[in-house]
Design a protein around this motif. Sequence first.
Motif, PDB file in Angstrom:
ATOM      1  N   VAL A   2       0.858  -1.172   0.000  1.00  0.00           N
ATOM      2  CA  VAL A   2       0.000   0.000   0.000  1.00  0.00           C
ATOM      3  C   VAL A   2       0.895   1.223   0.000  1.00  0.00           C
ATOM      4  O   VAL A   2       1.674   1.434   0.927  1.00  0.00           O
ATOM      5  N   TYR A  26      -7.477   2.572  -2.420  1.00  0.00           N
ATOM      6  CA  TYR A  26      -7.446   1.434  -1.511  1.00  0.00           C
ATOM      7  C   TYR A  26      -8.672   1.444  -0.605  1.00  0.00           C
ATOM      8  O   TYR A  26      -9.216   2.500  -0.306  1.00  0.00           O
ATOM      9  N   ILE A  28      -9.415   1.271   2.814  1.00  0.00           N
ATOM     10  CA  ILE A  28      -8.826   1.378   4.148  1.00  0.00           C
ATOM     11  C   ILE A  28      -9.872   1.958   5.086  1.00  0.00           C
ATOM     12  O   ILE A  28     -10.493   2.980   4.794  1.00  0.00           O
ATOM     13  N   TYR A  37      -7.490  -2.925   6.079  1.00  0.00           N
ATOM     14  CA  TYR A  37      -7.316  -2.823   4.631  1.00  0.00           C
ATOM     15  C   TYR A  37      -7.886  -4.079   3.992  1.00  0.00           C
ATOM     16  O   TYR A  37      -7.597  -5.190   4.439  1.00  0.00           O
ATOM     17  N   TYR A  49      -1.793   3.631   8.840  1.00  0.00           N
ATOM     18  CA  TYR A  49      -2.009   3.239   7.443  1.00  0.00           C
ATOM     19  C   TYR A  49      -0.706   3.024   6.681  1.00  0.00           C
ATOM     20  O   TYR A  49      -0.683   2.302   5.693  1.00  0.00           O
ATOM     21  N   TRP A  53       1.199  -4.179   7.041  1.00  0.00           N
ATOM     22  CA  TRP A  53      -0.124  -4.761   7.214  1.00  0.00           C
ATOM     23  C   TRP A  53       0.001  -6.229   7.597  1.00  0.00           C
ATOM     24  O   TRP A  53       0.809  -6.951   7.033  1.00  0.00           O
TER      25      TRP A  53
END
Length: 123
Positions: A2, A26, A28, A37, A49, A53
Amino acid sequence: AVVVEAPPAMIFLSEPGIYVAVGIPYSIFFLSGRYYYYHNDHWFWAPGYGEPWVHIQHKSLPPGLRKYKIQQLHTYRDREFNVYREHGPRYKGKHFIAAEDHGHKSKEHSEKGHKKNSKGKRD
């Protein structure tokens, strides 16, 4: 991976009661101090963010995410994003600019759209 060029705006969706990133390609979401996500039928979470992830099982998602199919979440997001985009800086809904680290919110706005200053008081 991301890659978000700038901290995304996060707008509140009254149904299902979560924040969602807008203006980025995305899916999110922000709920209970964590970012979530969705990508290729899989869910991931991170404290910010822009952090790594971690895969999460659907059954481990918070109820606000687990209860809805991704298409429903996108419908709610798109509807509120249209309002956000139309009103621009006059947008009165709950929103904030995402922080890249540890899920802290920056430039948080109240329901009335007043930005809190560094001392926690409204401008």
